[in-house]
Write an enzyme that holds these catalytic residues in place. Structure first.
Site, PDB file in Angstrom:
ATOM      1  N   CYS A 161       0.801  -1.223   0.000  1.00  0.00           N
ATOM      2  CA  CYS A 161       0.000   0.000   0.000  1.00  0.00           C
ATOM      3  C   CYS A 161       0.836   1.277   0.000  1.00  0.00           C
ATOM      4  CB  CYS A 161      -0.957  -0.009   1.185  1.00  0.00           C
ATOM      5  SG  CYS A 161      -2.192  -1.338   1.094  1.00  0.00           S
TER       6      CYS A 161
ATOM      7  N   HIS B  58      -3.119   7.099   2.908  1.00  0.00           N
ATOM      8  CA  HIS B  58      -3.593   5.844   2.340  1.00  0.00           C
ATOM      9  C   HIS B  58      -4.949   5.495   2.936  1.00  0.00           C
ATOM     10  CE1 HIS B  58      -4.056   1.713   1.308  1.00  0.00           C
ATOM     11  NE2 HIS B  58      -3.791   1.293   2.524  1.00  0.00           N
TER      12      HIS B  58
ATOM     13  N   ASN C 166     -10.443   0.144   0.453  1.00  0.00           N
ATOM     14  CA  ASN C 166      -8.977   0.233   0.423  1.00  0.00           C
ATOM     15  C   ASN C 166      -8.517  -0.299  -0.927  1.00  0.00           C
ATOM     16  OD1 ASN C 166      -6.212  -0.256   0.644  1.00  0.00           O
ATOM     17  ND2 ASN C 166      -6.335  -1.013   2.754  1.00  0.00           N
TER      18      ASN C 166
END
Length: 333
Positions: free
Chosen positions: A112, A254, A284
């Site tokens: 990520c 993020h 996500n």
């Protein structure tokens, strides 16, 4: 004039298929209230079976190039955890499909945090005069690596892609990437990952009965690490920029979990409404989440030209980082 990498284009793409919390509740032991209270997510986009990571990357890349009003770049960097295949890399195929010719193209794996690592790598290519323009793409199809029976991961992750074009320019220009902070801790590798399929535990006929091909995550420990690491990296780049934390107009973190986003903002003593939130509609999206959140914040008016913005992320590896810049006058497509 100090040479820098400058954001000159921004493009995004989400697969059209949408899975809501109610859709998941029909398959798993969960409901909308459980998911929203723990993650802040209401729905996510899921690629259909015939769509691969490269397909998303090509669409986002094409839009970024159009946004930047350019037809060519000198390099393509694709940040992804879900390449089309283990070998070869996916980025050369993306470059070919975009008609970019024999440019440098490679994948980057930092989970990520991949988009931030890719920004740093692209900035290095530009600083070294190896490239004048670089297309940086974050794209993932996490739906391909999730356990169908695991409500915790299926509730969180979605598929998507986002891309920016970086060009050589001056360090004082709007859009110039400012200080970058990148870090890792391989001692926490077991907290986020896929156990099987690599050289440590390859898929073979004699091991398939005990192989685990799915993404796993130690949620509570990851939560604490993510908040601490992203807050620390944010402080680092703010200090290196000569700013103070109250100077930060927008924090684009993020998009992992709404509680994480709020906890990071609270640690930094920033108002929560300065934190870009896009995960409620897309989940996500791993390496794609920062460019997707940037585009959403720009389109909503939260992020405007001239704003001081910090990008920050945390992911498997463990990896984390942050980057500061003043937002340019760029139209996201």
């Amino acid at each position: 004039m100090n040479r820098a990498a400058v954001v000159s284009g921004l493009g995004t793409w989400l697969p059209p298929g949408v899975v809501t919390n109610d859709d998941l509740a029909r398959e798993l032991d969960t409901d909308d209230a459980w998911i929203r209270s723990r993650t802040g997510i209401g729905r996510r986009h899921i690629a259909d079976p015939g769509t691969a990571t490269s397909d998303l990357a090509v669409e986002a890349g094409r839009r970024a190039l159009k946004s930047a009003s350019v037809e060519s770049v000198d390099a393509v960097i694709l940040a992804t955890t879900t390449p089309d295949q283990l070998c070869p890399a996916t980025a050369p195929q993306v470059a070919d499909r975009l008609g970019l010719g024999p440019v440098a193209a490679f994948d980057l794996s930092a989970v990520c945090t991949g988009f931030l690592y890719a920004l740093g790598t692209a900035a290095g290519l530009i600083a070294a005069r190896t490239a004048e323009r670089v297309l940086v793409i974050g794209a993932d199809t996490y739906s391909r690596i999730l356990d169908p029976a695991d409500r915790s991961t299926r509730a969180i992750f979605g598929d998507g892609a986002g891309a920016v074009v970086l060009r050589a320019g001056g360090a004082e220009e709007p859009g110039a990437l400012g200080p970058l902070d990148l870090a890792s801790d391989g001692g926490g590798a077991e907290l986020i990952g896929i156990a099987s399929g690599g050289s440590r535990s390859p898929f073979r006929a004699d091991t398939l009965d005990r192989a685990d091909p799915y993404f796993r995550m130690e949620g509570p420990t990851v939560f604490r690490q993510a908040v601490e690491r992203m807050a620390h990296s944010t402080r680092t780049v703010v200090q290196r920029s000569g700013w103070q934390l109250p100077d930060v107009d927008v924090l684009v973190a993020h998009q992992a979990n709404l509680r994480i986003l709020h906890a990071v903002a609270d640690q930094l003593h920033l108002e929560r409404d300065r934190c870009a939130v896009h995960l409620d509609r897309v989940g996500n999206t791993a390496a794609a989440s920062i460019p997707l959140a940037l585009a959403d914040a720009a389109s909503s008016g939260l992020l405007r030209p001239g704003h001081r913005v910090v990008l920050t992320a945390f992911g498997g590896g463990l990896t984390w980082g942050a980057c500061a810049l003043r937002w340019p006058d760029v139209t996201a497509l």
